[in-house]
Design an enzyme around this catalytic site. Structure first.
Site, PDB file in Angstrom:
ATOM      1  N   MET A   1      -0.806  -0.691   1.125  1.00 32.80           N
ATOM      2  CA  MET A   1       0.167  -0.938   0.081  1.00 32.80           C
ATOM      3  C   MET A   1       1.161  -1.997   0.508  1.00 32.80           C
ATOM      4  O   MET A   1       2.323  -1.722   0.688  1.00 32.80           O
ATOM      5  CB  MET A   1       0.862   0.352  -0.317  1.00 32.80           C
ATOM      6  N   PRO A   2       0.677  -3.212   0.725  1.00 33.61           N
ATOM      7  CA  PRO A   2       1.625  -4.251   1.124  1.00 33.61           C
ATOM      8  C   PRO A   2       2.419  -4.803  -0.059  1.00 33.61           C
ATOM      9  O   PRO A   2       1.969  -4.788  -1.198  1.00 33.61           O
ATOM     10  CB  PRO A   2       0.732  -5.330   1.713  1.00 33.61           C
ATOM     11  N   PHE A   3       3.598  -5.244   0.259  1.00 30.07           N
ATOM     12  CA  PHE A   3       4.440  -6.000  -0.670  1.00 30.07           C
ATOM     13  C   PHE A   3       4.676  -7.337  -0.005  1.00 30.07           C
ATOM     14  O   PHE A   3       5.122  -7.394   1.139  1.00 30.07           O
ATOM     15  CB  PHE A   3       5.765  -5.265  -0.924  1.00 30.07           C
ATOM     16  N   THR A  72       5.419  -6.645   3.865  1.00 34.15           N
ATOM     17  CA  THR A  72       5.835  -5.304   4.242  1.00 34.15           C
ATOM     18  C   THR A  72       4.634  -4.408   3.965  1.00 34.15           C
ATOM     19  O   THR A  72       4.197  -4.278   2.816  1.00 34.15           O
ATOM     20  CB  THR A  72       7.050  -4.832   3.419  1.00 34.15           C
TER      21      THR A  72
END
Length: 124
Positions: A1-3, A72
């Site tokens: 779940m990268p941002f 992130t």
């Protein structure tokens, strides 16, 4: 779940921005163990003087096309996975939108899953 946050100088076309976004997403899916539907990105465009970088520090030369990508991630990846991702990313961005590999800088940080809420006031 990268941002992911993509920072670059203002003035690129919508097509260029789409290619930049897609190249990053494809590299995340292909090399960083990210599901295809897991896509959360923000593109920040900066005026000259607002994106400050050394043109030669630990690489270079870097040009006005410099792109800073901060990711992130929700869990750590192995050194091998990160290295594979870095190589894949610069190759994809070289093909489209045509970035020089020295103009791509990446910073990855990780967080615990309880530090994410994808909506509705629910924690992960």
């Amino acid at each position: 779940m990268p941002f992911s946050r993509i920072s670059l100088h203002r003035g690129k076309s919508a097509e260029y921005l789409r290619a930049l976004s897609q190249g990053l997403h494809d590299a995340l899916v292909d090399s960083f163990e990210v599901p295809k539907a897991d896509r959360f990105q923000v593109i920040h465009q900066h005026e000259v003087g607002e994106l400050i970088f050394d043109p030669d520090y630990l690489g270079g030369p870097r040009s006005h096309d410099f792109v800073l990508i901060t990711i992130t991630a929700g869990r750590p990846r192995s050194v091998e996975t990160k290295q594979r991702f870095y190589r894949d990313l610069v190759e994809k961005l070289r093909r489209a939108p045509g970035l020089n590999e020295e103009d791509v800088m990446v910073v990855i940080s990780t967080t615990a899953s309880d530090e994410w809420s994808f909506g509705g006031g629910r924690g992960n």
